[in-house]
Design an enzyme around this catalytic site. Structure first.
Site, mmCIF file in Angstrom:
data_model
loop_
_atom_site.group_PDB
_atom_site.id
_atom_site.type_symbol
_atom_site.label_atom_id
_atom_site.label_comp_id
_atom_site.label_asym_id
_atom_site.label_seq_id
_atom_site.Cartn_x
_atom_site.Cartn_y
_atom_site.Cartn_z
ATOM 1 N N ASN A 9 0.954 -1.609 -0.182
ATOM 2 C CA ASN A 9 -0.146 -0.324 -0.480
ATOM 3 C C ASN A 9 0.685 1.325 0.061
ATOM 4 O OD1 ASN A 9 -1.714 2.240 0.401
ATOM 5 N ND2 ASN A 9 -2.116 1.407 2.624
ATOM 6 N N TRP A 10 1.010 1.714 -0.671
ATOM 7 C CA TRP A 10 2.496 3.434 -1.237
ATOM 8 C C TRP A 10 1.379 4.459 -0.763
ATOM 9 C CZ3 TRP A 10 3.968 2.425 -7.363
ATOM 10 C CH2 TRP A 10 4.818 1.256 -6.618
ATOM 11 N N LYS A 11 -0.008 4.286 -0.251
ATOM 12 C CA LYS A 11 -0.540 5.036 -0.018
ATOM 13 C C LYS A 11 -0.126 6.729 -0.287
ATOM 14 C CE LYS A 11 0.151 3.330 4.907
ATOM 15 N NZ LYS A 11 -0.229 3.100 6.586
ATOM 16 N N HIS A 95 -9.644 1.497 5.836
ATOM 17 C CA HIS A 95 -8.206 1.120 6.178
ATOM 18 C C HIS A 95 -8.059 2.299 7.285
ATOM 19 C CE1 HIS A 95 -3.963 2.469 6.810
ATOM 20 N NE2 HIS A 95 -3.214 1.440 5.915
ATOM 21 N N GLU A 97 -6.568 4.666 8.198
ATOM 22 C CA GLU A 97 -5.676 6.417 8.264
ATOM 23 C C GLU A 97 -7.437 6.857 7.345
ATOM 24 O OE1 GLU A 97 -2.967 5.599 5.860
ATOM 25 O OE2 GLU A 97 -1.932 4.520 7.372
ATOM 26 N N GLU A 167 -4.855 -5.277 10.670
ATOM 27 C CA GLU A 167 -4.286 -4.126 10.899
ATOM 28 C C GLU A 167 -4.214 -3.546 12.099
ATOM 29 O OE1 GLU A 167 -1.832 -2.731 6.865
ATOM 30 O OE2 GLU A 167 -3.736 -1.389 7.530
ATOM 31 N N GLY A 173 2.930 2.271 11.286
ATOM 32 C CA GLY A 173 3.936 3.539 11.080
ATOM 33 C C GLY A 173 4.864 4.060 12.124
ATOM 34 N N SER A 213 3.752 -2.123 10.250
ATOM 35 C CA SER A 213 5.198 -2.257 10.715
ATOM 36 C C SER A 213 5.871 -3.674 10.040
ATOM 37 C CB SER A 213 5.641 -1.249 11.492
ATOM 38 O OG SER A 213 5.837 -0.507 11.636
ATOM 39 N N GLY A 234 3.198 -1.022 4.460
ATOM 40 C CA GLY A 234 3.409 0.123 3.409
ATOM 41 C C GLY A 234 4.171 0.912 3.633
ATOM 42 N N GLY A 235 5.342 1.265 4.390
ATOM 43 C CA GLY A 235 6.870 1.754 4.399
ATOM 44 C C GLY A 235 6.960 0.801 3.876
HETATM 45 P P1 13P Z 1 3.680 0.339 7.664
HETATM 46 O O1 13P Z 1 3.614 -0.671 7.231
HETATM 47 O O2 13P Z 1 4.156 1.515 6.949
HETATM 48 O O3 13P Z 1 3.666 -0.250 9.178
HETATM 49 O O4 13P Z 1 1.916 0.861 7.174
HETATM 50 C C1 13P Z 1 0.626 -1.091 7.455
HETATM 51 C C2 13P Z 1 0.052 -0.297 6.868
HETATM 52 O O5 13P Z 1 -0.545 0.671 6.886
HETATM 53 C C3 13P Z 1 -0.436 -0.568 4.863
HETATM 54 O O6 13P Z 1 -2.016 -0.619 4.911
#
Ligand code: 13P
Length: 252
Positions: A9-11, A95, A97, A167, A173, A213, A234-235
């Site tokens: 997920n590149w956000k 999600h 967020e 999640e 993050g 993470s 994510g990251g």
């Molecule tokens: P991180 O891997 O950066 O913690 O993000 C997880 C995430 O929200 C994937 O959707």
């Protein structure tokens, strides 16, 4: 056998040049990879250029969000038909967020889930507790109520298509990953609930991803857990080498 999925997920990251470069590098590193479904979810503006890179590869395309209406006066939104027309296969929904910052309430998540399925796309339904919930011993209660809301009146044939991503919000993050044991406990709880409310076979076939993470140094241990079928990253999905290393956890 249920699908294993490694999803990035590149956000809200990557310009079009960054996205093309990253997709090209991931494709080169994972040519012919067969041990899991590989999925990348760039921001909407980069979906089409990324699709052009990955279209003949093993990598699939996902969107990070979708509106539940078919079309019309919804400024700034993207419809299922639009996503389908550029070759998207998956859509992330619920999600944390989006729940926290963009008004994706349980009711909205349920509507989006339905629209995603009606467009013949595969939803990745995200659920997860806050740190206060966990500290108060309410993790299962929160997961249970998020699932009840998102899956309200969802028939078995829809459920067969849904991917779930656990999640924990406190792990997103933050660098604080759930331990393999903590994640497994919640994944097992989710699978047992699906078994009770649908049927045990469907529960066995449901893909349940972990997100929060995930890094190359913790992905093997997480993947070794019985009910963890892959990751929503994510990251670490923004670097081709770490995405590749995490994907290779599916091979061991
Ligand atoms: P991180 O891997 O950066 O913690 O993000 C997880 C995430 O929200 C994937 O959707």
């Amino acid at each position: 056998m249920r699908d294993k999925i490694i999803a990035g997920n590149w956000k809200m990251n990557t310009t079009v040049d960054d996205a093309v470069k990253l997709a090209t590098e991931i494709k080169a590193r994972l040519t012919g990879f067969k041990d899991a479904i590989l999925l990348i979810c760039p921001p909407d503006v980069n979906l089409y250029p990324v699709q052009k890179i990955i279209e003949k590869s093993v990598i699939k395309l996902g969107a990070q969000n979708m509106h539940y209406e078919k079309s019309g006066a919804y400024t700034g939104e993207t419809s299922g038909e639009m996503l389908k027309s550029i070759g998207c296969d998956y859509v992330i929904v619920g999600h944390s967020e989006r729940r926290a910052m963009f008004g994706d309430t349980d009711v909205v998540v349920r509507k989006k889930l339905q629209a995603i399925i009606e467009h013949d796309l595969i939803p990745i339904l995200c659920i997860g507790e806050q740190l206060e919930d966990r500290e108060a011993g309410k993790t299962e209660k929160v997961i249970d109520s998020q699932l009840n809301a998102a899956l309200k009146d969802v028939p078995t044939d829809w459920m067969e298509k849904i991917v779930i991503a656990y999640e924990p919000v406190w792990a997103i993050g933050t660098g604080k990953t759930a331990s393999p044991g903590q994640a497994q406990e919640v994944h097992k709880f989710i699978r047992e609930k699906i078994g009770r409310e649908y049927n045990p076979n469907l529960a066995e076939e449901t893909t349940i991803l972990y997100g929060g993470s995930v890094k190359p140094d913790n992905s093997d241990a997480l993947f070794a857990e019985k009910d963890i079928d892959g990751f929503l990253i994510g990251g670490a999905s923004l670097k081709a080498d770490s995405f590749e290393q995490i994907a290779r956890s599916a091979s061991s």
